[in-house]
Write a protein that holds these residues in place. Structure first.
Motif, PDB file in Angstrom:
ATOM      1  N   MET A   1      22.069  64.078  39.715  1.00 59.02           N
ATOM      2  CA  MET A   1      22.551  62.705  39.546  1.00 59.02           C
ATOM      3  C   MET A   1      22.789  62.032  40.901  1.00 59.02           C
ATOM      4  N   PHE A   2      23.295  62.820  41.886  1.00 56.16           N
ATOM      5  CA  PHE A   2      23.539  62.253  43.221  1.00 56.16           C
ATOM      6  C   PHE A   2      22.242  61.750  43.839  1.00 56.16           C
ATOM      7  N   ILE A   3      21.174  62.540  43.706  1.00 57.82           N
ATOM      8  CA  ILE A   3      19.882  62.131  44.260  1.00 57.82           C
ATOM      9  C   ILE A   3      19.367  60.890  43.545  1.00 57.82           C
ATOM     10  N   GLN A   4      19.524  60.859  42.226  1.00 61.82           N
ATOM     11  CA  GLN A   4      19.075  59.711  41.440  1.00 61.82           C
ATOM     12  C   GLN A   4      19.819  58.442  41.857  1.00 61.82           C
ATOM     13  N   VAL A   5      21.138  58.567  42.029  1.00 68.04           N
ATOM     14  CA  VAL A   5      21.944  57.423  42.454  1.00 68.04           C
ATOM     15  C   VAL A   5      21.539  56.967  43.854  1.00 68.04           C
ATOM     16  N   LEU A   7      18.671  57.324  45.422  1.00 63.35           N
ATOM     17  CA  LEU A   7      17.365  56.658  45.404  1.00 63.35           C
ATOM     18  C   LEU A   7      17.472  55.250  44.828  1.00 63.35           C
ATOM     19  N   SER A   8      18.293  55.100  43.791  1.00 65.48           N
ATOM     20  CA  SER A   8      18.475  53.778  43.183  1.00 65.48           C
ATOM     21  C   SER A   8      19.161  52.825  44.155  1.00 65.48           C
ATOM     22  N   LEU A   9      20.174  53.334  44.871  1.00 65.13           N
ATOM     23  CA  LEU A   9      20.872  52.487  45.837  1.00 65.13           C
ATOM     24  C   LEU A   9      19.981  52.141  47.023  1.00 65.13           C
ATOM     25  N   LEU A  10      19.124  53.070  47.424  1.00 60.74           N
ATOM     26  CA  LEU A  10      18.169  52.765  48.490  1.00 60.74           C
ATOM     27  C   LEU A  10      17.227  51.641  48.071  1.00 60.74           C
ATOM     28  N   GLU A  11      16.824  51.670  46.811  1.00 57.46           N
ATOM     29  CA  GLU A  11      15.963  50.600  46.299  1.00 57.46           C
ATOM     30  C   GLU A  11      16.694  49.260  46.342  1.00 57.46           C
ATOM     31  N   GLY A  12      17.971  49.264  45.927  1.00 58.58           N
ATOM     32  CA  GLY A  12      18.755  48.033  45.987  1.00 58.58           C
ATOM     33  C   GLY A  12      19.026  47.594  47.409  1.00 58.58           C
ATOM     34  N   PHE A  13      19.215  48.580  48.302  1.00 60.07           N
ATOM     35  CA  PHE A  13      19.499  48.245  49.703  1.00 60.07           C
ATOM     36  C   PHE A  13      18.277  47.616  50.367  1.00 60.07           C
ATOM     37  N   SER A  14      17.086  47.967  49.919  1.00 58.67           N
ATOM     38  CA  SER A  14      15.888  47.335  50.480  1.00 58.67           C
ATOM     39  C   SER A  14      15.884  45.838  50.187  1.00 58.67           C
ATOM     40  N   MET A  15      16.375  45.454  48.996  1.00 62.13           N
ATOM     41  CA  MET A  15      16.496  44.028  48.675  1.00 62.13           C
ATOM     42  C   MET A  15      17.586  43.385  49.523  1.00 62.13           C
ATOM     43  N   THR A  16      18.704  44.090  49.703  1.00 61.58           N
ATOM     44  CA  THR A  16      19.776  43.597  50.561  1.00 61.58           C
ATOM     45  C   THR A  16      19.258  43.344  51.972  1.00 61.58           C
ATOM     46  N   LEU A  17      18.491  44.293  52.476  1.00 62.04           N
ATOM     47  CA  LEU A  17      17.931  44.172  53.824  1.00 62.04           C
ATOM     48  C   LEU A  17      16.944  43.012  53.918  1.00 62.04           C
ATOM     49  N   LYS A  18      16.165  42.820  52.868  1.00 61.14           N
ATOM     50  CA  LYS A  18      15.190  41.724  52.858  1.00 61.14           C
ATOM     51  C   LYS A  18      15.907  40.365  52.901  1.00 61.14           C
ATOM     52  N   ILE A  19      16.961  40.221  52.101  1.00 59.10           N
ATOM     53  CA  ILE A  19      17.738  38.981  52.103  1.00 59.10           C
ATOM     54  C   ILE A  19      18.349  38.743  53.485  1.00 59.10           C
ATOM     55  N   ASN A 186      22.502  47.544  41.484  1.00 60.03           N
ATOM     56  CA  ASN A 186      21.993  48.868  41.131  1.00 60.03           C
ATOM     57  C   ASN A 186      23.123  49.856  40.883  1.00 60.03           C
ATOM     58  N   ALA A 187      24.208  49.732  41.620  1.00 63.41           N
ATOM     59  CA  ALA A 187      25.357  50.621  41.403  1.00 63.41           C
ATOM     60  C   ALA A 187      26.035  50.326  40.075  1.00 63.41           C
ATOM     61  N   GLN A 188      26.110  49.061  39.706  1.00 64.84           N
ATOM     62  CA  GLN A 188      26.756  48.684  38.448  1.00 64.84           C
ATOM     63  C   GLN A 188      25.988  49.186  37.232  1.00 64.84           C
ATOM     64  N   LYS A 189      24.699  49.422  37.380  1.00 61.99           N
ATOM     65  CA  LYS A 189      23.910  49.949  36.260  1.00 61.99           C
ATOM     66  C   LYS A 189      24.464  51.288  35.787  1.00 61.99           C
ATOM     67  N   PHE A 190      24.929  52.109  36.725  1.00 54.92           N
ATOM     68  CA  PHE A 190      25.434  53.434  36.366  1.00 54.92           C
ATOM     69  C   PHE A 190      26.785  53.359  35.665  1.00 54.92           C
ATOM     70  N   LEU A 196      29.775  55.927  35.152  1.00 55.26           N
ATOM     71  CA  LEU A 196      30.086  56.459  36.486  1.00 55.26           C
ATOM     72  C   LEU A 196      30.579  55.329  37.381  1.00 55.26           C
ATOM     73  N   LEU A 197      31.742  55.536  37.971  1.00 46.62           N
ATOM     74  CA  LEU A 197      32.305  54.527  38.868  1.00 46.62           C
ATOM     75  C   LEU A 197      31.981  54.809  40.331  1.00 46.62           C
ATOM     76  N   TRP A 198      31.793  56.101  40.672  1.00 45.18           N
ATOM     77  CA  TRP A 198      31.627  56.450  42.084  1.00 45.18           C
ATOM     78  C   TRP A 198      30.392  55.834  42.750  1.00 45.18           C
ATOM     79  N   PRO A 199      29.280  55.538  42.029  1.00 48.45           N
ATOM     80  CA  PRO A 199      28.165  54.875  42.723  1.00 48.45           C
ATOM     81  C   PRO A 199      28.547  53.525  43.333  1.00 48.45           C
TER      82      PRO A 199
END
Length: 229
Positions: A1-5, A7-19, A186-190, A196-199
Motif C-alpha cells: 500500500m505504501f508503494i501504491q500511495v 506512486l499515486s502521490l508522485l503522479e499528483g506531484f507531477s501536476m503540482t510541478l507543472k502548475i 490524489n491523497a484524498q482519494k485514499f 486511510l488518512l496518512w497519505p
C-alpha cells in the motif's frame, strides 16, 4: 500500500510541478510588464493598472479560480437567453475553459500582480543617481535599465520573491477546487476509497522537500549576488 500511495502521490506531484513551473515562467515576465504600467507617467494607465492589482491582491485566489473557470459559461448562458443581438450571440458561443488552462490563467494573473509590486519596490529602491550617471555616459533609458539597474534590482527582490515563490508551491493545492488532480487530490482519494488518512499527511513530505530545495537555491543566489554590497 505504501508503494501504491507513493506512486499515486508522485503522479499528483507531477501536476503540482507543472502548475508551479508554468506559473513561474509566465508570471515573472508579466509581473515586470505590469510593474512598468504601475509606474508609468500616464496617469489613467497607472491608476487602471494599480486598481487591477488592488482587486487581484485583495481577493482570494480560490475565488479567482472559480470566476475564471465558471464565469465564461455563466455569462454565455445569460447571453443565450437574450438572443437576437449579434453581440449576445457571440458571447453565447463562449465555452467553458479547460480546467488546467483556467488554473494557469488564474495563477499567472494572481502571482504576476504580486511580483509586479516586488519589482516596483526593487526598481524604486535604486538611487536616482544611478540613472543620472548612466545618462552622463550617454546611455539610453533602456540601456540604463538593463545594464545598470536590473542586476541591482534582482539583489533587492530575491528575498521577497523567494517568499512568494515558496508560497506558490503550497498554493498549487487550490487547483483541486476545480478538480485538477494535483498531489492533495490524489491523497484524498485514499480517504474515500480505503479510509486511510496518512497519505494526506504524507503529501507534507513532498512539499517540505520541494520547498527545502527552493530555499537552498535562493540562499545560493543571494550569496552569488553579494558583490552588490
Amino acid at each position: 500500500m505504501f508503494i501504491q500511495v507513493t506512486l499515486s502521490l508522485l503522479e499528483g506531484f507531477s501536476m503540482t510541478l507543472k502548475i508551479f513551473l508554468l506559473t513561474l515562467a509566465l508570471a515573472l515576465p508579466l509581473g515586470l510588464i505590469i510593474s512598468f504600467g504601475s509606474m508609468t507617467r500616464l496617469t489613467p494607465v497607472r491608476w487602471l493598472v494599480r486598481t487591477f492589482i488592488w482587486i487581484i491582491r485583495g481577493t482570494p485566489l480560490m475565488l479567482q479560480l472559480i470566476v475564471i473557470y465558471y464565469g465564461p459559461g455563466l455569462v454565455a448562458a445569460w447571453a443565450a437567453t437574450k438572443g437576437g443581438n449579434p453581440i449576445f450571440n457571440m458571447i453565447a458561443s463562449w465555452t467553458v475553459p479547460e480546467r488546467f488552462a483556467a488554473v494557469i490563467i488564474a495563477f499567472v494573473i494572481n502571482y504576476a500582480c504580486y511580483f509586479s509590486e516586488i519589482y516596483r519596490g526593487g526598481i524604486e529602491a535604486i538611487p536616482r543617481g544611478q540613472y543620472e550617471a548612466g545618462q552622463v555616459l550617454g546611455m539610453t533609458r533602456i540601456q540604463i535599465f538593463f545594464r545598470v539597474v536590473l542586476l541591482q534590482v534582482v539583489k533587492h527582490i530575491v528575498p521577497p520573491m523567494s517568499n512568494e515563490i515558496i508560497t506558490l508551491v503550497k498554493d498549487t493545492s487550490l487547483a483541486r477546487i476545480i478538480m485538477v488532480y494535483e498531489i492533495i487530490w490524489n491523497a484524498q482519494k485514499f480517504i474515500k476509497s480505503d479510509g486511510l488518512l496518512w497519505p494526506l499527511f504524507y503529501t507534507g513530505v513532498y512539499y517540505l522537500l520541494f520547498c527545502g530545495i527552493l530555499t537552498l537555491l535562493f540562499r545560493y543566489i543571494e550569496k552569488r549576488l553579494d558583490y552588490f554590497r
